[in-house]
Design a protein around this motif. Structure first.
Motif, PDB file in Angstrom:
ATOM      1  N   UNK A 268     -18.397 -13.860 -49.126  1.00 51.22           N
ATOM      2  CA  UNK A 268     -17.897 -15.108 -49.245  1.00 51.22           C
ATOM      3  C   UNK A 268     -18.786 -16.269 -49.495  1.00 51.22           C
ATOM      4  N   UNK A 269     -20.230 -16.057 -49.711  1.00 52.50           N
ATOM      5  CA  UNK A 269     -20.805 -16.948 -49.955  1.00 52.50           C
ATOM      6  C   UNK A 269     -21.864 -17.467 -49.183  1.00 52.50           C
ATOM      7  N   UNK A 270     -21.919 -16.813 -47.890  1.00 55.30           N
ATOM      8  CA  UNK A 270     -22.661 -17.400 -47.037  1.00 55.30           C
ATOM      9  C   UNK A 270     -24.368 -16.718 -47.177  1.00 55.30           C
ATOM     10  N   UNK A 271     -25.284 -17.274 -46.750  1.00 54.25           N
ATOM     11  CA  UNK A 271     -26.815 -16.753 -46.795  1.00 54.25           C
ATOM     12  C   UNK A 271     -26.802 -15.858 -45.120  1.00 54.25           C
ATOM     13  N   UNK A 272     -27.167 -14.402 -45.271  1.00 50.53           N
ATOM     14  CA  UNK A 272     -26.939 -13.712 -44.056  1.00 50.53           C
ATOM     15  C   UNK A 272     -28.116 -12.888 -43.683  1.00 50.53           C
ATOM     16  N   UNK A 273     -28.326 -12.952 -42.535  1.00 53.05           N
ATOM     17  CA  UNK A 273     -29.475 -12.088 -41.919  1.00 53.05           C
ATOM     18  C   UNK A 273     -28.861 -10.980 -41.062  1.00 53.05           C
ATOM     19  N   UNK A 274     -29.277  -9.501 -41.109  1.00 53.02           N
ATOM     20  CA  UNK A 274     -28.900  -8.849 -40.197  1.00 53.02           C
ATOM     21  C   UNK A 274     -29.834  -8.441 -39.139  1.00 53.02           C
ATOM     22  N   UNK A 275     -29.254  -8.453 -37.915  1.00 52.56           N
ATOM     23  CA  UNK A 275     -30.248  -8.372 -36.616  1.00 52.56           C
ATOM     24  C   UNK A 275     -29.754  -7.375 -35.902  1.00 52.56           C
ATOM     25  N   UNK A 276     -30.454  -6.156 -35.532  1.00 52.51           N
ATOM     26  CA  UNK A 276     -30.101  -5.033 -34.741  1.00 52.51           C
ATOM     27  C   UNK A 276     -30.717  -5.625 -33.269  1.00 52.51           C
ATOM     28  N   UNK A 277     -29.760  -6.016 -32.422  1.00 51.17           N
ATOM     29  CA  UNK A 277     -30.218  -6.676 -31.248  1.00 51.17           C
ATOM     30  C   UNK A 277     -30.983  -5.868 -30.302  1.00 51.17           C
TER      31      UNK A 277
END
Length: 308
Positions: free
Chosen positions: A37-46
């Motif tokens: 969708x055009x977002x900049x994304x960071x994935x975080x395993x909480x």
């Protein structure tokens, strides 16, 4: 999002609850959809270093892809409020209330929504004798995804033997027979609307495996229901969403005993963090209504906030 810098979204997933694997699946799928969708994304395993990870990433918005304890019960919501980070889904109070099945039922009763009889008892008492006449259900008061559910059938001579992993106190509630239905509510406060109703088909019990394993269940969408029952499902889901103070999205689970007509429609519970896995109902219902998975995730991001 062309012409402006895309929002940076941190997608929280995993965590420490019994629903960790479901959350990882949800989070990865949502992260991919948000990138599309055009977002900049960071994935975080909480994990225990969540605050440090969030400070390092410095997102504009947090997409809460957690399920179960700590992620769905108001804990991480309070943390994000403290950090002044806008986040998706419901806030502290709605999350905590919905996760506590007893308190949620009290809210539902107060606004006239139909729920089954239930009580909280020590785990030992639930194993010593029938707390309610069979059939009934024993389950944790604050877990989701059908984790730790025991169904005591009609005519059972003895109460269930509960696993050591069950909490010290459990909920015992009357069994609601009938068809398993679920309805998603989507939209910012004041614009909430019910999406489609899914009729869930399964063999045996609708447990964790039936919910998440491939082939564990099948879905009919939209559910083939009388107009009166369809309207009531939509009404109950929206009213539950508003009574709890949910925001952006929720999914309410219901049971309908066809033999009793409208009197046979029961609200089971409302989920403030609906699953977003490949077999989850909320994305399926959104797609049925013409909302792509990427558009669904983007709508949640654009409605993100804190302190409400």
């Amino acid at each position: 999002m062309s012409g402006r810098t895309p929002k940076h979204v941190a997608v929280l997933m995993g965590g420490r609850s019994a629903e960790r694997e479901v959350s990882l699946s949800s989070g990865r799928g949502c992260a991919a959809a948000l990138r599309a969708a055009g977002y900049r994304v960071s994935e975080i395993d909480a994990g225990d270093d969540l605050v440090e990870r969030l400070h390092a990433v410095a997102p504009d918005v947090v997409f809460n892809g957690l399920h179960g304890r700590w992620g769905e019960d108001g804990c991480v919501q309070g943390l994000l409020d403290w950090l002044r980070l806008p986040y998706t889904h419901s806030g502290v109070l709605a999350s905590a209330t919905a996760m506590d099945k007893t308190r949620a039922k009290a809210v539902f009763r107060a606004v006239g929504l139909p729920v089954v009889e239930s009580r909280i008892v020590p785990k030992a008492a639930a194993m010593a004798a029938h707390v309610l006449p069979p059939p009934y259900v024993v389950k944790p008061n604050a877990e989701g995804s059908s984790v730790g559910i025991y169904i005591v059938r009609e005519g059972a001579n003895t109460p269930p033997r509960l696993a050591d992993t069950m909490p010290a106190e459990v909920m015992v509630e009357s069994y609601a027979p009938g068809r398993e239905l679920t309805c998603t509510v989507l939209g910012a406060p004041g614009t909430e609307r019910a999406l489609a109703i899914t009729d869930i088909h399964f063999e045996g019990d609708y447990d964790y495996a039936a919910k998440y394993e491939v082939g564990g269940s099948s879905h009919t969408i939209p559910a083939d229901l009388p107009a009166e029952i369809t309207a009531a499902c939509h009404d109950y889901a929206v009213r539950a969403h508003r009574a709890l103070g949910c925001r952006s999205i929720s999914r309410s689970d219901l049971r309908w005993d066809e033999r009793r007509g409208l009197d046979g429609l029961i609200l089971l519970e409302t989920n403030t963090q609906p699953g977003m896995t490949p077999t989850s109902h909320a994305p399926e219902q959104a797609a049925h209504c013409g909302i792509s998975f990427a558009a669904l995730c983007a709508e949640l991001v654009e409605d993100a906030s804190c302190d409400r």
